[in-house]
Scaffold this motif. Sequence first.
Motif, PDB file in Angstrom:
ATOM      1  N   HIS A 136       0.819  -1.217   0.000  1.00  0.00           N
ATOM      2  CA  HIS A 136       0.000   0.000   0.000  1.00  0.00           C
ATOM      3  C   HIS A 136       0.857   1.274   0.000  1.00  0.00           C
ATOM      4  CE1 HIS A 136      -2.283   3.148   2.332  1.00  0.00           C
ATOM      5  NE2 HIS A 136      -3.094   2.946   1.335  1.00  0.00           N
ATOM      6  N   ASP A 137       1.945   1.251   0.740  1.00  0.00           N
ATOM      7  CA  ASP A 137       2.774   2.450   0.854  1.00  0.00           C
ATOM      8  C   ASP A 137       3.771   2.604  -0.285  1.00  0.00           C
ATOM      9  OD1 ASP A 137       1.525   2.951   3.217  1.00  0.00           O
ATOM     10  OD2 ASP A 137       3.116   2.142   4.477  1.00  0.00           O
ATOM     11  N   ARG A 138       3.886   1.614  -1.163  1.00  0.00           N
ATOM     12  CA  ARG A 138       5.001   1.636  -2.108  1.00  0.00           C
ATOM     13  C   ARG A 138       4.634   1.479  -3.582  1.00  0.00           C
ATOM     14  NH1 ARG A 138       6.338  -0.185   2.649  1.00  0.00           N
ATOM     15  NH2 ARG A 138       8.422   0.132   3.524  1.00  0.00           N
ATOM     16  N   VAL A 139       3.689   0.590  -3.881  1.00  0.00           N
ATOM     17  CA  VAL A 139       3.482   0.177  -5.283  1.00  0.00           C
ATOM     18  C   VAL A 139       2.914   1.328  -6.117  1.00  0.00           C
ATOM     19  CG1 VAL A 139       2.203  -1.411  -6.772  1.00  0.00           C
ATOM     20  CG2 VAL A 139       3.231  -2.231  -4.643  1.00  0.00           C
ATOM     21  N   TRP A 140       3.396   1.434  -7.337  1.00  0.00           N
ATOM     22  CA  TRP A 140       3.071   2.599  -8.183  1.00  0.00           C
ATOM     23  C   TRP A 140       1.582   2.830  -8.324  1.00  0.00           C
ATOM     24  CZ3 TRP A 140       0.752   1.622 -13.078  1.00  0.00           C
ATOM     25  CH2 TRP A 140       0.764   0.296 -13.488  1.00  0.00           C
ATOM     26  N   TYR A 141       0.789   1.808  -8.658  1.00  0.00           N
ATOM     27  CA  TYR A 141      -0.631   2.097  -8.903  1.00  0.00           C
ATOM     28  C   TYR A 141      -1.405   2.285  -7.599  1.00  0.00           C
ATOM     29  CZ  TYR A 141      -0.857  -3.034  -8.442  1.00  0.00           C
ATOM     30  OH  TYR A 141      -0.707  -4.323  -8.017  1.00  0.00           O
ATOM     31  N   LEU A 142      -0.853   1.767  -6.483  1.00  0.00           N
ATOM     32  CA  LEU A 142      -1.535   1.969  -5.201  1.00  0.00           C
ATOM     33  C   LEU A 142      -1.319   3.377  -4.656  1.00  0.00           C
ATOM     34  CD1 LEU A 142      -0.929  -1.503  -3.549  1.00  0.00           C
ATOM     35  CD2 LEU A 142      -2.909  -0.715  -4.836  1.00  0.00           C
ATOM     36  N   SER A 143      -0.403   4.129  -5.266  1.00  0.00           N
ATOM     37  CA  SER A 143      -0.251   5.538  -4.864  1.00  0.00           C
ATOM     38  C   SER A 143      -1.512   6.324  -5.228  1.00  0.00           C
ATOM     39  CB  SER A 143       0.975   6.165  -5.536  1.00  0.00           C
ATOM     40  OG  SER A 143       0.723   6.418  -6.896  1.00  0.00           O
ATOM     41  N   VAL A 144      -2.328   5.767  -6.121  1.00  0.00           N
ATOM     42  CA  VAL A 144      -3.554   6.472  -6.524  1.00  0.00           C
ATOM     43  C   VAL A 144      -4.570   6.493  -5.372  1.00  0.00           C
ATOM     44  CG1 VAL A 144      -5.466   6.486  -8.155  1.00  0.00           C
ATOM     45  CG2 VAL A 144      -3.133   6.021  -8.972  1.00  0.00           C
ATOM     46  N   PRO A 145      -5.014   5.327  -4.869  1.00  0.00           N
ATOM     47  CA  PRO A 145      -5.931   5.387  -3.716  1.00  0.00           C
ATOM     48  C   PRO A 145      -5.279   5.970  -2.467  1.00  0.00           C
ATOM     49  CG  PRO A 145      -5.336   3.086  -4.221  1.00  0.00           C
ATOM     50  CD  PRO A 145      -4.838   3.937  -5.351  1.00  0.00           C
ATOM     51  N   ARG A 146      -4.004   5.672  -2.256  1.00  0.00           N
ATOM     52  CA  ARG A 146      -3.336   6.177  -1.042  1.00  0.00           C
ATOM     53  C   ARG A 146      -3.317   7.700  -1.030  1.00  0.00           C
ATOM     54  NH1 ARG A 146       2.401   7.023   0.144  1.00  0.00           N
ATOM     55  NH2 ARG A 146       2.747   6.343  -1.980  1.00  0.00           N
ATOM     56  N   SER A 147      -2.968   8.305  -2.184  1.00  0.00           N
ATOM     57  CA  SER A 147      -2.855   9.766  -2.218  1.00  0.00           C
ATOM     58  C   SER A 147      -4.234  10.420  -2.097  1.00  0.00           C
ATOM     59  CB  SER A 147      -2.175  10.228  -3.507  1.00  0.00           C
ATOM     60  OG  SER A 147      -3.019  10.024  -4.613  1.00  0.00           O
ATOM     61  N   PHE A 148      -5.268   9.715  -2.546  1.00  0.00           N
ATOM     62  CA  PHE A 148      -6.629  10.229  -2.412  1.00  0.00           C
ATOM     63  C   PHE A 148      -6.955  10.442  -0.932  1.00  0.00           C
ATOM     64  CE2 PHE A 148     -11.162   9.500  -1.761  1.00  0.00           C
ATOM     65  CZ  PHE A 148     -11.762  10.214  -2.767  1.00  0.00           C
ATOM     66  N   PHE A 149      -6.658   9.438  -0.127  1.00  0.00           N
ATOM     67  CA  PHE A 149      -6.975   9.553   1.295  1.00  0.00           C
ATOM     68  C   PHE A 149      -6.005  10.459   2.047  1.00  0.00           C
ATOM     69  CE2 PHE A 149     -10.485   6.660   1.338  1.00  0.00           C
ATOM     70  CZ  PHE A 149     -11.147   6.985   2.507  1.00  0.00           C
ATOM     71  N   THR A 150      -4.735  10.435   1.682  1.00  0.00           N
ATOM     72  CA  THR A 150      -3.819  11.334   2.399  1.00  0.00           C
ATOM     73  C   THR A 150      -4.145  12.789   2.074  1.00  0.00           C
ATOM     74  OG1 THR A 150      -2.142  10.930   0.716  1.00  0.00           O
ATOM     75  CG2 THR A 150      -1.894   9.747   2.776  1.00  0.00           C
TER      76      THR A 150
END
Lengths: 500, 120
Positions: free
Chosen positions: A164-178
């Motif tokens: 969750h904290d690292r993978v390129w495409y997971l930066s999409v949902p992660r950045s939405f919430f951050t």
Amino acid sequence: MAAKKLNIKDKYRLLTRDLDWDFSYEDPKKAFPYEEFEGIKITDWNKWEDPFRLTMDSYWKYQAEKEKKLYAILDAFSQNNGHLNVVDPRYVNAVKIFLTGVSPLEYQAYQGFAHVGRQFSGVGARVACQMQSLDELRHVQTQIHAMSHYNKFFDGFQEFSHMHDRVWYLSVPRSFFTDARSAGPFEFMIAIGFSFEYVLTNLLFVPFMSGAAHNGDMATVTFGFSAQSDEARHMTLGLEVIKFLLEQHEDNVPIVQKWIDKWFWRGTRLLTIVAMMMDYMLPNKVMSWKEAWEVYFEEAGGALFKDLARYGITMPKYADVIEKEKEHISHQAWWTFYTHGHAAGFHTWIPSDQELDWLSEKYPDTFDKYYRPMWELAKEQEAKGERFYTSGLPQLCQTCQIPMLFTEMDNPNQNSMRDTVYQGERYHFCSDGCCDIFKEEPEKYVQAWLPVHQIFQGNCGGPEVGDILSDFYRMNVGVDNMDIKGSPDEQRWNKWKGVA
Amino acid sequence: MPVFALKPGYQGERMDRVENFGGNQIVYFGWDEHRMFCAAKAFPLPPSMPFSAVMDQILPEAFSQHPEFSQINWDTVEWMLNNEPFKPQLNVSLEAQGVDHKSMIRFKTPELKGYNGLGV
């Protein structure tokens, strides 16, 4: 004489009004430092009406009953080898995306609501946020528990939290919430409570959970229904917040409208992945993304915005662009993952001929013209033994962090690209929507942790892509990823089913 | 308003300043109306790199997987640098012809319109 039992209304009043205290010698502004900086004006918190009037004892009772039923079904699923009832191993890749991409958002929602549950000086809103925070924590737990069964039999589930904290495409949902969690408390409520939960999560929970049912995945259906019963309460909270803000002061209206515009755009960008799951990853399909968008946004959302018009709220900015994009985004997203299937944490594939025909039928104006040719090319390449995996790393949008894969709606063959210069530095965006969001708060988005740039800065291991995938992302390269054809997942499935 | 923050005058950290890339700068390359590549591609390149090296190494690395790449007539290619028409000079460095950090170079191939002429 026994003490008189309190009725629910009194219990709620005592919990949310009497349990609070007045500040006699401390400055309330110091106790609630986040309440004013966004410009929102609250004249009377007592006007807050909790839509559910839930008290702690009733909350524990309802939730405990739900948990009991949920875990009984999950145990039965596990004991009866429920994974063998899914229709096709391709389906399980949608569950992998759910676990890596969606469940960590429940945890982020838990943290966000826990924070907001401290920051409002109105006690009714504080209590409602705390209850929702507990729900969100429960959701992430039940989802992980439900999906842990698949982890025993399929690849790609094992490192979801690390990924969750690292993978390129997971930066999409992660950045939405951050983005939402680093905003003020009122913006967080409009972002998550209103725009995401009220306006958009029906698109995730209703059609996708029906999809799970159609594909034999009772574990996902079970947690989906359990979570959905909480979602109704969350949606009502989201709507209550927005009406409360709009009724408190007319100066709040333009601020709320700006947040609705922003979070509608960010939310629909995020849901691109759900569009792709529905159109491409469910072997038994329920409805197309386009149909889901029409039912759950254009009809249901249209009615909601009509209702909000009396406060001076209008349809979100660029809803007209999204209306056109419903014809395109699922195809563009699956093509992106197909061509980056060597760097994904799950398997990808060319749709079967039957599926291509279903897509033509569901998208008569666009599929054959723009997207079927991509799959014809992919088939040609595969037949030559050159299954297409694209080289290099894509340009990302500074705001949504999605590779800049979306196209212009007046020329769907041309990628949509926008840029702006802020303090001498150039920034790139996938759309006017994302560019506007940046321009509104550039100091926030200049800090974006863009995976492609971080890789080039040497912050993700490497330098070879294979090393980044295995060492930094902890993917089992060649096992978790690449085409479903020939994968260990497919081989195990064939063995279980007695297929040569 | 550059940001809405509790602390007045709050500034974010610019994560992608050119100094963070170890002497390289990021340059993006996109081939218009060729959606086989889902997006433009990013490369970290030395500012002193001559454009001839882009032609010989970078563009083939980025786009030679497309069946039309080998048929490109480079004499008729139309170039854009950061949304302005651009005429690359082969023996001049990127920096000296205005290709700076996070520049976007796009090219159009008038004779080639993608797989079967369909923009793919």
